[in-house]
Motif scaffolding. Structure first.
Motif, PDB file in Angstrom:
ATOM      1  N   THR A  46       0.822  -1.210   0.000  1.00  0.00           N
ATOM      2  CA  THR A  46       0.000   0.000   0.000  1.00  0.00           C
ATOM      3  C   THR A  46       0.856   1.259   0.000  1.00  0.00           C
ATOM      4  O   THR A  46       0.356   2.336  -0.283  1.00  0.00           O
ATOM      5  CB  THR A  46      -0.897   0.036   1.248  1.00  0.00           C
ATOM      6  N   GLY A  47       2.131   1.121   0.378  1.00  0.00           N
ATOM      7  CA  GLY A  47       2.999   2.279   0.493  1.00  0.00           C
ATOM      8  C   GLY A  47       3.001   2.878   1.882  1.00  0.00           C
ATOM      9  O   GLY A  47       3.644   3.896   2.123  1.00  0.00           O
ATOM     10  N   ALA A  71      -2.128   2.397  -4.402  1.00  0.00           N
ATOM     11  CA  ALA A  71      -0.691   2.439  -4.696  1.00  0.00           C
ATOM     12  C   ALA A  71      -0.457   2.403  -6.200  1.00  0.00           C
ATOM     13  O   ALA A  71       0.430   3.086  -6.720  1.00  0.00           O
ATOM     14  CB  ALA A  71       0.025   1.277  -4.016  1.00  0.00           C
TER      15      ALA A  71
END
Length: 98
Positions: A46-47, A71
Motif C-alpha cells: 500500500t505504500g 498504490a
C-alpha cells in the motif's frame, strides 16, 4: 618508485588482510539461505504499512507481491509526472539526467 609502490601495496595488504578475513567470516556466519516457504502467500503493498516480517517473507520466503489500487494509482501518477517533465524539458535526476 616501483619499490615504493610495491611496499605500499604490501603494507595495504598486510593491514587490510585481517579485516577482510573477519568481514568474510562474519558474512558467512550471518548467511541464511533462501527457502521458498511463503510462495503461496501474496502481500499487498500500500505504500504505508509494510513490516519487516513481510519484507523477509518476500525476500527469503518467496511471497508474491501486488499493489493496492491506491498504490497503483499513485505509481501511475508519478510516472505521468516523469513523462510530463521530460516533455517540458525539465531536468529529472536519473530519468533524463545522469
Amino acid at each position: 618508485m616501483i619499490k615504493l609502490c610495491r611496499l605500499g601495496a604490501g603494507l595495504a595488504a598486510a593491514v587490510a588482510g585481517p579485516w577482510l578475513w573477519a568481514a568474510a567470516a562474519l558474512a558467512e556466519a550471518a548467511y541464511n539461505p533462501i527457502r521458498p516457504t511463503a510462495e503461496t502467500e501474496t502481500i499487498t503493498l500500500t505504500g504505508h504499512d509494510l513490516t519487516i516480517d513481510q519484507v523477509v517473507e518476500i525476500a527469503r520466503g518467496g511471497a508474491k507481491v501486488t499493489l493496492s489500487p491506491e498504490a497503483r494509482t499513485r505509481s501511475a501518477d508519478a510516472y505521468g509526472l516523469l513523462l510530463e517533465a521530460a516533455t517540458e524539458g525539465v531536468a529529472v535526476y536519473w530519468f533524463n539526467r545522469g
